[in-house]
Every structure is written in structure tokens, then in C-alpha cells.
Design an enzyme around this catalytic site. Structure first.
Site, PDB file in Angstrom:
ATOM      1  N   LYS A   1       1.251  -1.033   0.382  1.00 53.93           N
ATOM      2  CA  LYS A   1       0.125   0.263  -0.066  1.00 53.93           C
ATOM      3  C   LYS A   1       1.259   1.511   0.148  1.00 53.93           C
ATOM      4  O   LYS A   1       2.143   1.644   0.288  1.00 53.93           O
ATOM      5  CB  LYS A   1      -1.028   0.329   1.231  1.00 53.93           C
TER       6      LYS A   1
ATOM      7  N   TYR B   1      14.713  31.171   9.063  1.00 55.94           N
ATOM      8  CA  TYR B   1      13.365  31.502   9.055  1.00 55.94           C
ATOM      9  C   TYR B   1      13.216  31.384  10.837  1.00 55.94           C
ATOM     10  O   TYR B   1      13.573  30.612  11.419  1.00 55.94           O
ATOM     11  CB  TYR B   1      12.328  30.610   8.642  1.00 55.94           C
TER      12      TYR B   1
HETATM   13  C1  LIG Z   1      -0.525  -1.927   6.680  1.00 53.32           C
HETATM   14  C2  LIG Z   1      -0.698  -3.393   7.089  1.00 53.32           C
HETATM   15  C3  LIG Z   1       0.277  -4.407   7.420  1.00 53.32           C
HETATM   16  C4  LIG Z   1       1.965  -4.099   6.891  1.00 53.32           C
HETATM   17  O1  LIG Z   1       2.553  -4.027   8.318  1.00 53.32           O
HETATM   18  P1  LIG Z   1       3.483  -3.674   8.760  1.00 53.32           P
HETATM   19  O2  LIG Z   1       3.258  -3.124  10.079  1.00 53.32           O
HETATM   20  O3  LIG Z   1       4.214  -2.575   7.105  1.00 53.32           O
HETATM   21  O4  LIG Z   1       4.273  -5.148   8.111  1.00 53.32           O
HETATM   22  C5  LIG Z   1      -0.448  -5.735   7.869  1.00 53.32           C
HETATM   23  N1  LIG Z   1      -1.758  -5.845   7.788  1.00 53.32           N
HETATM   24  C6  LIG Z   1      -2.585  -4.569   7.827  1.00 53.32           C
HETATM   25  C7  LIG Z   1      -4.391  -4.534   8.047  1.00 53.32           C
HETATM   26  C8  LIG Z   1      -2.099  -3.426   7.291  1.00 53.32           C
HETATM   27  O5  LIG Z   1      -2.974  -2.147   7.345  1.00 53.32           O
END
Ligand SMILES: *Cc1c(COP(=O)(O)O)cnc(C)c1O
Length: 382
Positions: free
Chosen positions: A42, A270
Site C-alpha cells: 500500500k 526562518y
Molecule cells: C499496513 C498493514 C500491514 C503491514 O504492516 P507492517 O507493520 O508494515 O508489516 C498488515 N496488515 C494490515 C491490515 C495493514 O494495514
């Protein structure tokens, strides 16, 4: 190709796909052979680039890809018709009729979703794969565990939905093994109450990267969902996680645009939040928060130049960051500066960088902006 792509780089991320592939194989090797590998890609594969990353993970043997939304699924589907994809987030009602176009499995948490998706699939005379999600204490998606068996029966009784998996998600796998164990117990109890369920024909999954530390390999669990760890970042310093020996895939680099002297007593950037206590050689880097250098690193972070740690002075600005190079001999305009990664035996790791910025590695990776080109290394340098 635009002429801009031939210009020298000012700020870039290097993505080592050979290391990514090795990480997947190492994670696999640390698990029992029957565990299937759900590669979580994702958010543009945690900023690493969806297409390049997913292609390599597929080559390395990922069994299923997990994405957050339908647009990501559509983008991944461009790579090939056969790749199994799971949508992790809730599908919006008006997205339901599009889901069949991309052949993705959908996460189900409610009876309304079953009705809506079954109707869409029936109208198209198609079968739709679904994973039943059970809320065992995360309080986000999923049906509350005590009500999971009823929803399971409703899915089984639907005409056009095919149950492909059942899963849950941990809320504190990094720091609360007791509650994580309770979540596992609730999940297993819910599965047991699903009459007629054939566990071995389904993806049964709970563990994300942090979960691997306490994974139960004996029960019905037969898949893991791995995001951060495949990119070589440990979610916490668990003993088992460290033994995987995954290495960082990502590094974040910029350059020195200008070197100059400023007198003691003058102020930097800044808001004048830093006053120089000595005559100082500063270097102006060609990256700022417009590239993903967090503004929270103002007066806190460090950067590597010529293998030395150099403190960030004053506020990080949109396109430029000022560092102290007084103690580093020979710094000139054009030098490389490392925000995250190795340089001449020195290192700044993503976890340290994220801590300086008061955030977590996941967010840091998602904050590298689209102005930053990703450069891909594809084979192990020997
Ligand atoms: C993002 C996500 C993962 C992966 O998690 P990591 O900690 O990056 O391994 C697994 N399951 C779900 C439902 C997620 O949203």
C-alpha cells in the site's frame, strides 16, 4: 522523456531491489514452509514505488499482494492478470461495482457489505473473493469477534461470494505481548465457532511485521502480511526480528548547493531559532520539507557529509536545509549529503531519523514527496 530527467539530481531516493528480494527470502526462510507471504504494498509500496517493488516481490515468491484502495489495486493490476490482490481497506458503496474490473479480493466486516457485494457479483454473473476480517481488539475494520460466526455463515450462504481468507490485525504487537496473545485467543475462538469452516482451504492471517516476534506457527495460521520488514526496517528491536537480518532497501540523499562562512552571533533560517556560537562553515542542502525532510528535524536532525555527522541548523525550509560543516574538511558545492543511509562507513538509519522527527518509520517513508525521483538498483553489487 523530458529533458528534466537528464539533469543532475538534487534530492533522490535509492531503492535497492536486490536487497528487497533478499529480504523477502530471508523472512520466508525464518518461517515454516507452509506460511504464505502476503506482501503489503500500500501507499506506493511504502514510498518505494509500487510497480518496481511489486514486480520484484512477485519474482521473489510473494503469494498475495495487499493494497489499501481500489486505485492501488488498479495500478497493480496493470502488471498482470494473474496476480492475486487483497484490498485491505473498506470498499466504498459506490466502488463496489468497479471491484469486478480489477479482480481483487475484498475485506468484509459487515452484513451490509456482504449484501452489497453479493448483489453486484450476482448482477454480473461473477464470483467475488472475500476475506472476512475479525476485530479482536484493534477497533478499526472487522466484525467484532463475538459476531464473526454469524457473518461467516452469511458469507457462506451468499450466492456469489467466495470466502478466500479470514484475518485479524494486532493493535500493539510491538509492545504488548499480553494483549497480542489475547487477540490471537479471540481470533482462534471465533474461528472455532464458525461451523463447517475448512481452515486449510483459506488464507488465515494475523501477523504483520511486528507480529512475527510472537507468531504462533502451530495453529491454523498459514499466512503473514509483511510491510515494513521487507523494506529492511525493524518495527521494534525484537530478538526474532533481528535474526531475520533484513537490510534497508531505501536510502535518501541530497547534495550541497552552497558552502559559506557565517560569523559567531548570527542567526540561521526562518524564525531565527538558532544562533551560531562560533564562526561557522554552513552548507546549504538542496532539499527541504518539499522533498520530505521533516520540518520537525529543525535544530534536531543530522546529515552525513564526507562520512561525518553534521547537525541541522535552524528551521528546515521548503527546498533547502542548512547544516554545520565547520568540522568537516573539504566540503564543496556538489557534495552528496545523506539523510538516511550509509556514507563512507557512517550511517543514519531510518528509525533514528524518524525518532528525531518524532514520528515512526512508516510515516517517514510515506512522506518522501513525488518531487523526489526513485533510483532503482536491480542487482547485488559484488
Ligand atoms: C499496513 C498493514 C500491514 C503491514 O504492516 P507492517 O507493520 O508494515 O508489516 C498488515 N496488515 C494490515 C491490515 C495493514 O494495514
Amino acid at each position: 522523456m523530458s529533458t528534466a530527467s537528464r539533469l543532475p539530481l538534487r534530492c533522490w531516493a535509492e531503492i535497492d531491489l536486490a536487497v528487497l528480494e533478499r529480504n523477502l527470502r530471508l523472512i520466508r526462510a525464518s518461517l515454516p514452509a507452509h506460511m504464505r507471504y502476503v506482501a503489503v504494498v500500500k501507499a506506493d509500496a511504502y514510498g518505494h514505488g509500487l510497480h518496481q517493488t511489486a514486480a520484484r516481490l512477485m519474482h521473489a515468491g510473494a503469494d498475495l499482494f495487499a493494497v489499501a484502495n481500489l486505485a492501488e489495486a488498479a495500478s497493480l493490476r496493470e502488471l498482470g492478470p494473474g496476480w492475486p490482490i487483497l484490498l485491505l481497506s473498506a470498499l466504498l458503496p459506490d466502488e463496489a461495482r468497479h471491484v469486478l474490473d480489477y479482480d481483487v479480493a475484498v475485506t468484509i466486516s459487515s452484513a451490509e457489505e456482504v449484501d452489497r457485494l453479493d448483489a453486484v457479483a450476482r448482477a454480473a454473473s461473477r464470483e467475488l473473493n472475500v476475506h472476512l476480517k475479525i476485530d479482536t481488539g484493534m477497533g478499526r475494520l472487522g466484525v467484532w469477534h463475538e459476531r464473526a460466526p454469524a457473518l461467516y455463515q452469511k458469507i457462506i450462504a451468499s450466492t456469489n461470494l467466495r470466502l478466500a481468507g479470514v484475518f485479524t490485525h494486532f493493535s500493539s504487537p510491538d509492545d504488548d505481548p499480553v494483549f497480542t496473545a489475547e487477540q490471537r485467543r479471540r481470533f482462534l475462538a471465533a474461528l472455532q465457532a464458525c461451523e463447517g469452516i475448512n481452515l486449510s482451504s483459506l488464507f488465515i492471517h494475523a501477523d504483520n511485521s511486528a507480529g512475527l516476534e510472537t507468531i504462533e506457527v502451530a495453529g491454523p495460521f498459514n499466512a503473514v502480511r509483511i510491510g515494513l520488514l521487507q523494506f529492511g526496517i525493524l518495527p521494534h528491536n525484537g530478538a526474532l526480528l533481528s535474526q531475520v537480518h533484513a537490510e534497508p532497501v531505501f536510502s535518501f540523499r541530497t547534495r550541497v548547493g552552497l558552502v559559506k562562512q557565517l560569523p559567531a552571533g548570527s542567526t540561521v533560517s526562518y524564525g531565527r531559532t538558532h544562533t551560531l556560537s562560533r564562526d561557522t562553515t554552513v552548507a546549504i542542502l538542496t532539499a527541504g520539507y518539499g522533498d520530505g525532510v521533516p520540518r520537525a528535524l529543525s535544530n534536531r536532525g543530522q546529515v552525513l557529509v564526507r562520512g561525518h555527522h553534521c547537525p541541522i541548523l535552524g528551521r528546515v525550509t521548503m527546498d533547502q536545509t542548512i547544516i554545520d560543516v565547520t568540522d568537516v574538511p573539504g566540503v564543496v558545492a556538489g557534495d552528496e549529503a545523506v539523510l538516511v543511509g550509509h556514507q563512507q562507513g557512517a550511517q543514519i538509519d531510518l528509525t533514528e531519523f524518524s525518532r528525531w522527527a518524532d514520528t515512526i518509520p512508516w510515516e517517514t517513508l510515506c512522506s518522501v514527496t513525488k518531487r523526489v525521483p526513485r533510483l532503482y538498483k536491480t542487482s547485488l553489487g559484488l
